[in-house]
Design an enzyme around this catalytic site. Sequence first.
Site, PDB file in Angstrom:
ATOM      1  N   GLY A 102     -11.490  -2.920  -8.937  1.00 42.40           N
ATOM      2  CA  GLY A 102     -11.492  -4.529  -9.347  1.00 42.40           C
ATOM      3  C   GLY A 102     -10.239  -4.665  -8.731  1.00 42.40           C
ATOM      4  N   THR A 150     -12.348   6.005  -9.805  1.00 43.35           N
ATOM      5  CA  THR A 150     -13.659   6.129  -9.394  1.00 43.35           C
ATOM      6  C   THR A 150     -14.046   6.267  -7.585  1.00 43.35           C
ATOM      7  OG1 THR A 150     -15.060   5.034 -10.806  1.00 43.35           O
ATOM      8  CG2 THR A 150     -16.353   5.614  -9.002  1.00 43.35           C
ATOM      9  N   GLU A 181     -16.286   1.568 -16.716  1.00 45.99           N
ATOM     10  CA  GLU A 181     -15.114   1.619 -17.724  1.00 45.99           C
ATOM     11  C   GLU A 181     -15.997   2.551 -18.747  1.00 45.99           C
ATOM     12  OE1 GLU A 181     -12.202   1.692 -17.771  1.00 45.99           O
ATOM     13  OE2 GLU A 181     -12.297   0.044 -16.210  1.00 45.99           O
TER      14      GLU A 181
HETATM   15  C1  LIG Z   1     -18.361  -4.153 -12.084  1.00 45.83           C
HETATM   16  C2  LIG Z   1     -17.710  -2.751 -11.566  1.00 45.83           C
HETATM   17  C3  LIG Z   1     -16.240  -2.875 -12.007  1.00 45.83           C
HETATM   18  C4  LIG Z   1     -15.426  -1.938 -11.552  1.00 45.83           C
HETATM   19  N1  LIG Z   1     -14.247  -1.847 -11.748  1.00 45.83           N
HETATM   20  C5  LIG Z   1     -13.697  -0.138 -11.111  1.00 45.83           C
HETATM   21  C6  LIG Z   1     -12.604  -0.364 -11.606  1.00 45.83           C
HETATM   22  O1  LIG Z   1     -11.558  -0.966 -11.459  1.00 45.83           O
HETATM   23  N2  LIG Z   1     -11.481   1.197 -10.623  1.00 45.83           N
HETATM   24  C7  LIG Z   1     -12.706   2.296 -10.997  1.00 45.83           C
HETATM   25  O2  LIG Z   1     -11.382   3.471 -10.959  1.00 45.83           O
HETATM   26  N3  LIG Z   1     -13.951   2.624 -10.988  1.00 45.83           N
HETATM   27  C8  LIG Z   1     -14.405   0.860 -11.483  1.00 45.83           C
HETATM   28  N4  LIG Z   1     -15.856   1.031 -11.422  1.00 45.83           N
HETATM   29  C9  LIG Z   1     -16.496   1.897 -11.083  1.00 45.83           C
HETATM   30  C10 LIG Z   1     -17.464   2.609 -12.719  1.00 45.83           C
HETATM   31  O3  LIG Z   1     -16.420   3.388 -13.413  1.00 45.83           O
HETATM   32  C11 LIG Z   1     -18.667   3.943 -12.005  1.00 45.83           C
HETATM   33  O4  LIG Z   1     -19.749   3.545 -11.227  1.00 45.83           O
HETATM   34  C12 LIG Z   1     -18.675   4.580 -12.958  1.00 45.83           C
HETATM   35  O5  LIG Z   1     -17.694   5.479 -13.988  1.00 45.83           O
HETATM   36  C13 LIG Z   1     -20.426   5.474 -13.065  1.00 45.83           C
HETATM   37  O6  LIG Z   1     -19.892   5.783 -12.076  1.00 45.83           O
HETATM   38  P1  LIG Z   1     -20.938   6.209 -10.241  1.00 45.83           P
HETATM   39  O7  LIG Z   1     -21.331   4.528 -10.413  1.00 45.83           O
HETATM   40  O8  LIG Z   1     -20.413   6.887  -9.937  1.00 45.83           O
HETATM   41  O9  LIG Z   1     -22.381   6.351 -11.286  1.00 45.83           O
HETATM   42  P2  LIG Z   1     -22.428   7.610 -11.451  1.00 45.83           P
HETATM   43  O10 LIG Z   1     -21.526   9.008 -11.405  1.00 45.83           O
HETATM   44  O11 LIG Z   1     -23.046   8.279  -9.297  1.00 45.83           O
HETATM   45  O12 LIG Z   1     -24.322   8.142 -12.434  1.00 45.83           O
HETATM   46  C14 LIG Z   1     -25.416   7.315 -11.544  1.00 45.83           C
HETATM   47  C15 LIG Z   1     -25.981   7.879 -12.563  1.00 45.83           C
HETATM   48  O13 LIG Z   1     -26.814   8.807 -13.271  1.00 45.83           O
HETATM   49  C16 LIG Z   1     -26.384   9.144 -14.334  1.00 45.83           C
HETATM   50  N5  LIG Z   1     -26.012  10.971 -14.661  1.00 45.83           N
HETATM   51  C17 LIG Z   1     -24.748  10.578 -13.980  1.00 45.83           C
HETATM   52  N6  LIG Z   1     -24.258  12.166 -14.548  1.00 45.83           N
HETATM   53  C18 LIG Z   1     -24.999  12.336 -15.595  1.00 45.83           C
HETATM   54  C19 LIG Z   1     -25.449  13.356 -16.347  1.00 45.83           C
HETATM   55  N7  LIG Z   1     -24.519  14.157 -16.357  1.00 45.83           N
HETATM   56  N8  LIG Z   1     -26.460  13.077 -17.682  1.00 45.83           N
HETATM   57  C20 LIG Z   1     -27.041  11.872 -17.632  1.00 45.83           C
HETATM   58  N9  LIG Z   1     -27.749  11.274 -16.292  1.00 45.83           N
HETATM   59  C21 LIG Z   1     -26.319  11.427 -15.694  1.00 45.83           C
HETATM   60  C22 LIG Z   1     -25.879   7.869 -15.454  1.00 45.83           C
HETATM   61  O14 LIG Z   1     -26.332   7.193 -16.452  1.00 45.83           O
HETATM   62  C23 LIG Z   1     -25.675   6.953 -13.924  1.00 45.83           C
HETATM   63  O15 LIG Z   1     -27.001   6.599 -14.722  1.00 45.83           O
HETATM   64  C24 LIG Z   1     -16.547  -0.077 -11.237  1.00 45.83           C
HETATM   65  C25 LIG Z   1     -18.183  -0.123 -11.247  1.00 45.83           C
HETATM   66  C26 LIG Z   1     -18.466  -0.761 -10.954  1.00 45.83           C
HETATM   67  C27 LIG Z   1     -19.676  -1.175 -11.325  1.00 45.83           C
END
Ligand SMILES: Cc1cc2nc3c(=O)[nH]c(=O)nc-3n(C[C@H](O)[C@H](O)[C@H](O)COP(=O)(O)OP(=O)(O)OC[C@H]3O[C@@H](n4cnc5c(N)ncnc54)[C@H](O)[C@@H]3O)c2cc1C
Length: 662
Positions: free
Chosen positions: A190, A151, A437
């Site tokens: 993480g 991410t 994930e």
């Molecule tokens: C506790 C935790 C641990 C994590 N650990 C890791 C890790 O170890 N390594 C790593 O790489 N990442 C990690 N992440 C990141 C995680 O993989 C991302 O948060 C996740 O992929 C979602 O991306 P975002 O937060 O950027 O949300 P976004 O992609 O910005 O999405 C935000 C909202 O928009 C909606 N949305 C987005 N696109 C669309 C679409 N096309 N259609 C409809 N709705 C949409 C989604 O459903 C969501 O509700 C972690 C996240 C958390 C919360």
Amino acid sequence: MAAAAATAAGAGSTCGILEAERRKGSFPVAALTDLFNGGAEASVERKAIQQLALDAELRKYDAERMMMSRVDRYKAALGSVRRVVQLAEIHGLDDKQRALLRNEGVPDALPTDLHDLAFVPFLAAQATEDQAAAWLDDARAYRILGCYAQTELAHGSNVRGIETRAVFDPDADGFILTTPRSEARKWWPGNMAKTATHAIVMARLIVGETDHGVHPFLVQLRDMESHMTLPGIELGDIGSKLGMNAVDNGYLCLHDVFIPRFNMLAKFASLDADGSYTKPAHAKVAYAGMISVRASLIKGAGGFLARAATIAVRYALQRRQFNYAQPNCAPEAETPILDYTMQQYRVLPLVATAYALKFTGLWMESLHDTLVAQMADGNFELLAEVHATAAGLKSLTTSLAGDGCEALRKSVGGVGFLVASGLPDLFSGYVGVETAEGENFLLTQQTARALLKALQTAVGGGALTGSSAYLERFAAVTGGERWSPTDGDAVADLAALVTAYEHRSLALTVATAQSLQAAIAGGKPYVEAWIEAQVEAFRMSRAHSFVVIVRNFAQLFALYWMEVHAGEFLDSGFVSAEQVVWVRAAVRKLLGVLRPDAASLVDAFDYHDCALSSAIGCYNGRVYERLIDTTRHDPMNAPLDDDEPSPGWREHLKPLLLRSRM
Ligand SMILES: Cc1cc2nc3c(=O)[nH]c(=O)nc-3n(C[C@H](O)[C@H](O)[C@H](O)COP(=O)(O)OP(=O)(O)OC[C@H]3O[C@@H](n4cnc5c(N)ncnc54)[C@H](O)[C@@H]3O)c2cc1C
């Protein structure tokens, strides 16, 4: 003396209640536990490891821990990691046993979890033999610690939008890794900020003018002696979170960092020294590591909800409120709250859900094992099916577990708001999984696409295999078929329930396919039509994942969630309003049947007090004594220096209260 009298078990003590409840149980608890653990031998091993965790006191006392600063919590968690590894080495535990020790002894998230959950499985799935020989043993033995860096600040779900670049330099036979702009920094991984020595960095592979898309690269972040960040690596923590605050989720900027070509994880896609690129044999092969992580999360969801359910049930058996027949009775003659139908309705279906998720987790684990074995032989037949199933199940199981935990927290009343109950920490430490994930709503689109593709195959006369084979019966949706049960007892029949769930999924899939077709026929571009259909896609994915779970488990789970989603079952006309009334009645009846088994049902999950970390969920009960005891350890109640009666009195409270006299 007076204080001692006030804290001794009084007339309303809950002492002995759980023992009495256990005597009402109608089944052998140990046999059920063995089923979860994978046999009697595995149960004995688990008990031994629980004892080891207990003797070693792996976890610091709760109230103290909750009051720690973030840095102190992180340090305490590192101490737990070190102790787990030490104990594993002393007692010769293998990787699985070490993981069990960690889970039984330390219920919080640790700053090495992503190493175990993501880095090692991903490395194992994506590394060539030579690469595995170079890193995997060290990773498994905790001589290097890794994280998974996908991410970015500006791109999460949209993995294709990742901007981090790995530009091939043929002269140096390696890659230059760069973060092209501040918003493209890795953000969230993480363990990355302070703990990890290495990262699997997902970056665009650029060879000359060609962008081959996102690939995994192993990057060393820190010096192995000094733990200082290496040149070109900029690391930091992204800040405090709702939960999991002992985990150092980090950011990473790469400033022209060189890595040898060997560090591109090349089991499936590879690059030769002359820059010629070999793409993966199967389009979804890059998902292998991700599927493995999701399979673990699916398995973990049941265990997580089981812990919350154990706490909520044990409390509801001991907590007594009201006696409507004798309003002035003694406290011990009041009614246990689990005897109220409403409480049973709030708690027991979630116990059933925990069972269903646990069995589904075992099923998913064995499906994943089969996939791994087949892929090792170059057979990718199962990959697409397992990928779609795991996406839908990760989404549904972790949502059911997170929502279920919050519902159970509320079910115990005010005490659920107290950290000492263990439920706030359990909830806040878990719900991040619903986003990590693969965000749970977006994931459903992957399953929905696979279902629509399967439906298309079936409509075209092709045969279906795997979990969506029931879509072959698509004609049933328009054929006016009706659900078979003709009375209240028949609705609880497992085969009938599976049919109802399959039909709901079938009807939603057919309806979504039809509305997509109509939109496209009306001139809408596919992408626009798909975006409009996202809510239906979500519902059909959920409906299909429910089919998978219902096949793995039975009655109360299936009936309860059918009642909750009754509208979707009624929509297609397959299930009638009268049958829904029977379903409701069957749920109420089952609540009464299961009530005497409540204590035994949660005992069978076999979570030791140490893993529950709750004053209200202990095996031998005594909720009130334990709650009172936790107050003794709370820093707010610690004696103060200089005769200060309460914290801040001299500095703030006294000048406020006595201002007219000063
Ligand atoms: C506790 C935790 C641990 C994590 N650990 C890791 C890790 O170890 N390594 C790593 O790489 N990442 C990690 N992440 C990141 C995680 O993989 C991302 O948060 C996740 O992929 C979602 O991306 P975002 O937060 O950027 O949300 P976004 O992609 O910005 O999405 C935000 C909202 O928009 C909606 N949305 C987005 N696109 C669309 C679409 N096309 N259609 C409809 N709705 C949409 C989604 O459903 C969501 O509700 C972690 C996240 C958390 C919360």
